[in-house]
Design a protein around this motif. Structure first.
Motif, PDB file in Angstrom:
ATOM      1  N   LYS A 139      46.471  41.801  37.197  1.00 30.14           N
ATOM      2  CA  LYS A 139      45.746  41.544  35.796  1.00 30.14           C
ATOM      3  C   LYS A 139      44.427  42.156  35.768  1.00 30.14           C
ATOM      4  O   LYS A 139      43.816  41.892  36.795  1.00 30.14           O
ATOM      5  CB  LYS A 139      45.959  40.190  35.383  1.00 30.14           C
ATOM      6  CG  LYS A 139      47.280  39.747  35.226  1.00 30.14           C
ATOM      7  CD  LYS A 139      47.405  38.341  34.632  1.00 30.14           C
ATOM      8  CE  LYS A 139      48.837  37.903  34.728  1.00 30.14           C
ATOM      9  NZ  LYS A 139      49.106  36.536  33.815  1.00 30.14           N
ATOM     10  N   GLY A 140      44.322  43.078  34.830  1.00 28.36           N
ATOM     11  CA  GLY A 140      42.852  43.634  34.851  1.00 28.36           C
ATOM     12  C   GLY A 140      42.811  44.444  33.651  1.00 28.36           C
ATOM     13  O   GLY A 140      41.752  44.728  33.043  1.00 28.36           O
ATOM     14  N   HIS A 141      43.880  44.894  32.894  1.00 26.23           N
ATOM     15  CA  HIS A 141      43.740  45.837  31.600  1.00 26.23           C
ATOM     16  C   HIS A 141      43.749  44.980  30.664  1.00 26.23           C
ATOM     17  O   HIS A 141      44.662  43.782  30.563  1.00 26.23           O
ATOM     18  CB  HIS A 141      44.837  47.103  31.716  1.00 26.23           C
ATOM     19  CG  HIS A 141      44.684  48.130  32.544  1.00 26.23           C
ATOM     20  ND1 HIS A 141      43.576  48.909  32.557  1.00 26.23           N
ATOM     21  CD2 HIS A 141      45.199  48.352  33.989  1.00 26.23           C
ATOM     22  CE1 HIS A 141      43.511  49.802  33.364  1.00 26.23           C
ATOM     23  NE2 HIS A 141      44.719  49.643  34.390  1.00 26.23           N
ATOM     24  N   THR A 142      43.400  45.362  29.522  1.00 22.99           N
ATOM     25  CA  THR A 142      43.454  44.309  28.261  1.00 22.99           C
ATOM     26  C   THR A 142      44.629  45.045  27.424  1.00 22.99           C
ATOM     27  O   THR A 142      45.015  44.461  26.302  1.00 22.99           O
ATOM     28  CB  THR A 142      42.333  44.284  27.621  1.00 22.99           C
ATOM     29  OG1 THR A 142      41.548  45.608  27.208  1.00 22.99           O
ATOM     30  CG2 THR A 142      41.243  43.537  28.363  1.00 22.99           C
ATOM     31  N   THR A 156      46.702  51.897  48.257  1.00 24.24           N
ATOM     32  CA  THR A 156      45.897  52.164  47.224  1.00 24.24           C
ATOM     33  C   THR A 156      46.878  52.441  45.959  1.00 24.24           C
ATOM     34  O   THR A 156      47.747  53.151  45.811  1.00 24.24           O
ATOM     35  CB  THR A 156      44.980  53.257  47.236  1.00 24.24           C
ATOM     36  OG1 THR A 156      44.118  52.910  48.419  1.00 24.24           O
ATOM     37  CG2 THR A 156      44.049  53.267  46.034  1.00 24.24           C
ATOM     38  N   LEU A 157      46.660  51.578  44.684  1.00 25.84           N
ATOM     39  CA  LEU A 157      47.281  52.057  43.385  1.00 25.84           C
ATOM     40  C   LEU A 157      46.358  52.203  42.477  1.00 25.84           C
ATOM     41  O   LEU A 157      45.180  51.536  42.283  1.00 25.84           O
ATOM     42  CB  LEU A 157      48.067  50.552  43.263  1.00 25.84           C
ATOM     43  CG  LEU A 157      48.799  50.619  41.877  1.00 25.84           C
ATOM     44  CD1 LEU A 157      49.849  51.476  41.783  1.00 25.84           C
ATOM     45  CD2 LEU A 157      49.143  49.205  41.361  1.00 25.84           C
ATOM     46  N   VAL A 158      46.485  53.151  41.704  1.00 27.16           N
ATOM     47  CA  VAL A 158      45.470  53.713  40.534  1.00 27.16           C
ATOM     48  C   VAL A 158      46.510  53.323  39.120  1.00 27.16           C
ATOM     49  O   VAL A 158      47.343  53.941  39.262  1.00 27.16           O
ATOM     50  CB  VAL A 158      44.846  55.104  40.711  1.00 27.16           C
ATOM     51  CG1 VAL A 158      44.145  55.287  39.521  1.00 27.16           C
ATOM     52  CG2 VAL A 158      44.325  55.124  41.768  1.00 27.16           C
ATOM     53  N   THR A 159      45.667  52.991  38.304  1.00 29.81           N
ATOM     54  CA  THR A 159      46.320  52.868  36.869  1.00 29.81           C
ATOM     55  C   THR A 159      45.441  53.187  35.924  1.00 29.81           C
ATOM     56  O   THR A 159      44.072  52.968  36.122  1.00 29.81           O
ATOM     57  CB  THR A 159      46.636  51.161  36.673  1.00 29.81           C
ATOM     58  OG1 THR A 159      45.580  50.164  36.752  1.00 29.81           O
ATOM     59  CG2 THR A 159      47.558  50.617  37.539  1.00 29.81           C
ATOM     60  N   THR A 160      45.993  53.339  34.726  1.00 31.16           N
ATOM     61  CA  THR A 160      45.035  53.889  33.442  1.00 31.16           C
ATOM     62  C   THR A 160      46.001  53.161  32.507  1.00 31.16           C
ATOM     63  O   THR A 160      47.088  53.184  32.269  1.00 31.16           O
ATOM     64  CB  THR A 160      45.209  55.346  33.329  1.00 31.16           C
ATOM     65  OG1 THR A 160      44.098  55.688  32.373  1.00 31.16           O
ATOM     66  CG2 THR A 160      46.448  56.145  33.203  1.00 31.16           C
ATOM     67  N   SER A 161      44.985  52.808  31.353  1.00 30.11           N
ATOM     68  CA  SER A 161      45.663  52.167  30.387  1.00 30.11           C
ATOM     69  C   SER A 161      45.033  52.333  28.862  1.00 30.11           C
ATOM     70  O   SER A 161      44.204  53.066  28.831  1.00 30.11           O
ATOM     71  CB  SER A 161      45.220  50.644  30.658  1.00 30.11           C
ATOM     72  OG  SER A 161      45.233  49.908  29.576  1.00 30.11           O
ATOM     73  N   PHE A 162      45.906  52.081  27.903  1.00 32.55           N
ATOM     74  CA  PHE A 162      45.392  52.082  26.547  1.00 32.55           C
ATOM     75  C   PHE A 162      44.065  51.370  26.362  1.00 32.55           C
ATOM     76  O   PHE A 162      43.215  51.805  25.455  1.00 32.55           O
ATOM     77  CB  PHE A 162      46.586  51.635  25.691  1.00 32.55           C
ATOM     78  CG  PHE A 162      47.746  52.849  25.484  1.00 32.55           C
ATOM     79  CD1 PHE A 162      47.627  54.045  24.879  1.00 32.55           C
ATOM     80  CD2 PHE A 162      49.038  52.446  25.862  1.00 32.55           C
ATOM     81  CE1 PHE A 162      48.618  54.778  24.726  1.00 32.55           C
ATOM     82  CE2 PHE A 162      49.787  53.261  25.988  1.00 32.55           C
ATOM     83  CZ  PHE A 162      49.821  54.498  25.399  1.00 32.55           C
ATOM     84  N   ASP A 163      43.592  50.732  27.210  1.00 32.95           N
ATOM     85  CA  ASP A 163      42.373  50.012  26.964  1.00 32.95           C
ATOM     86  C   ASP A 163      41.165  51.118  27.430  1.00 32.95           C
ATOM     87  O   ASP A 163      40.133  50.737  27.259  1.00 32.95           O
ATOM     88  CB  ASP A 163      42.079  48.713  27.629  1.00 32.95           C
ATOM     89  CG  ASP A 163      42.244  48.759  29.168  1.00 32.95           C
ATOM     90  OD1 ASP A 163      42.207  50.024  29.926  1.00 32.95           O
ATOM     91  OD2 ASP A 163      42.223  47.940  29.827  1.00 32.95           O
ATOM     92  N   LYS A 164      41.645  52.454  27.689  1.00 30.79           N
ATOM     93  CA  LYS A 164      40.726  53.458  28.235  1.00 30.79           C
ATOM     94  C   LYS A 164      40.043  53.133  29.308  1.00 30.79           C
ATOM     95  O   LYS A 164      38.773  53.659  29.565  1.00 30.79           O
ATOM     96  CB  LYS A 164      39.484  53.657  26.787  1.00 30.79           C
ATOM     97  CG  LYS A 164      40.218  53.957  25.685  1.00 30.79           C
ATOM     98  CD  LYS A 164      39.271  54.237  24.466  1.00 30.79           C
ATOM     99  CE  LYS A 164      39.942  54.460  23.163  1.00 30.79           C
ATOM    100  NZ  LYS A 164      38.989  54.537  22.139  1.00 30.79           N
ATOM    101  N   HIS A 165      40.316  52.261  30.543  1.00 29.26           N
ATOM    102  CA  HIS A 165      39.944  52.296  31.566  1.00 29.26           C
ATOM    103  C   HIS A 165      41.038  52.532  32.623  1.00 29.26           C
ATOM    104  O   HIS A 165      42.181  52.287  32.485  1.00 29.26           O
ATOM    105  CB  HIS A 165      39.557  50.701  31.803  1.00 29.26           C
ATOM    106  CG  HIS A 165      38.458  50.326  31.010  1.00 29.26           C
ATOM    107  ND1 HIS A 165      38.825  49.723  29.696  1.00 29.26           N
ATOM    108  CD2 HIS A 165      37.078  50.398  31.215  1.00 29.26           C
ATOM    109  CE1 HIS A 165      37.379  49.483  29.401  1.00 29.26           C
ATOM    110  NE2 HIS A 165      36.502  49.896  30.114  1.00 29.26           N
ATOM    111  N   THR A 166      40.306  53.356  33.942  1.00 30.83           N
ATOM    112  CA  THR A 166      41.105  53.278  35.056  1.00 30.83           C
ATOM    113  C   THR A 166      40.687  52.541  35.997  1.00 30.83           C
ATOM    114  O   THR A 166      39.643  52.073  36.517  1.00 30.83           O
ATOM    115  CB  THR A 166      40.935  54.860  35.472  1.00 30.83           C
ATOM    116  OG1 THR A 166      41.322  55.562  34.544  1.00 30.83           O
ATOM    117  CG2 THR A 166      41.746  55.110  36.696  1.00 30.83           C
ATOM    118  N   LYS A 167      41.710  51.886  36.635  1.00 33.71           N
ATOM    119  CA  LYS A 167      41.496  50.903  37.872  1.00 33.71           C
ATOM    120  C   LYS A 167      42.000  51.478  39.015  1.00 33.71           C
ATOM    121  O   LYS A 167      43.350  51.946  38.872  1.00 33.71           O
ATOM    122  CB  LYS A 167      42.101  49.361  37.517  1.00 33.71           C
ATOM    123  CG  LYS A 167      41.271  48.745  36.111  1.00 33.71           C
ATOM    124  CD  LYS A 167      41.344  47.572  36.034  1.00 33.71           C
ATOM    125  CE  LYS A 167      40.655  46.893  34.938  1.00 33.71           C
ATOM    126  NZ  LYS A 167      39.263  46.926  35.107  1.00 33.71           N
TER     127      LYS A 167
END
Length: 173
Positions: A139-142, A156-167
């Motif tokens: 959990k980390g994206h809104t 390593t896993l990279v995610t990008t979200s509609f919250d305009k953040h990459t984690k």
């Protein structure tokens, strides 16, 4: 075309076209010869429903060892199949995705876990393939996740979200 990826050896381009029950394997070394795998294949006959379409493959990823293919569908179901003959190995449930979502999927470097997003929140589900259970949620994206990439070389896993953040996640898998 809804989704595509290369086979682990790079010889085949694997393509899913919406509205069909097939994965098309395009052999790049044999003048783009096409072979198809029916996703309705369960080991026996399917009672005349071979061409029935009950889901769309929205994303796919080849396992680190190349033996399996993970399919993210628009029906809250991820499917693990044998990458050569299409035999279904596992069905993974416990998340929510539909025709309006953007399901994504990836493998852990060990090949023992699958990462997938869910439309209900910004979390990433981690499934243990052997048990088919979700063993953790990142959990980390809104807002819902738009894309993910997992490295075969590390955890390593990279995610990008509609919250305009990459984690960037260092997964303990």
């Amino acid at each position: 075309v809804e989704s595509l990826c290369f086979s682990s050896d790079g010889v085949n381009l694997i393509v899913y076209t919406r509205g069909t029950p097939y994965l098309s394997y395009i052999n790049l070394e044999k003048n783009c010869e096409i072979s198809r795998i029916n996703l309705n294949r369960t080991g026996g006959t399917v009672g005349g429903f071979e061409d029935h379409v009950s889901f769309a493959v929205m994303d796919m990823a080849v396992s680190p060892d190349g033996k399996f293919l993970a399919l993210a569908t628009d029906t809250s179901r991820n499917i693990i199949i044998d990458s050569v003959n299409g035999q279904q190995i596992r069905n993974l449930y416990g998340h929510t995705n539909d025709g309006f979502s953007n399901p994504k999927i990836g493998w852990s470097s060990s090949g023992q876990y699958i990462f997938g997003n869910t439309q209900e929140d910004g979390s990433i589900c981690i499934w243990d393939i052997a048990s088919t259970n979700i063993v953790h949620r990142l959990k980390g994206h809104t807002n819902p996740v738009r894309d993910l990439f997992s490295s075969y070389l590390s955890d390593t896993l990279v995610t990008t979200s509609f919250d305009k953040h990459t984690k960037v996640w260092l997964t303990p898998m």
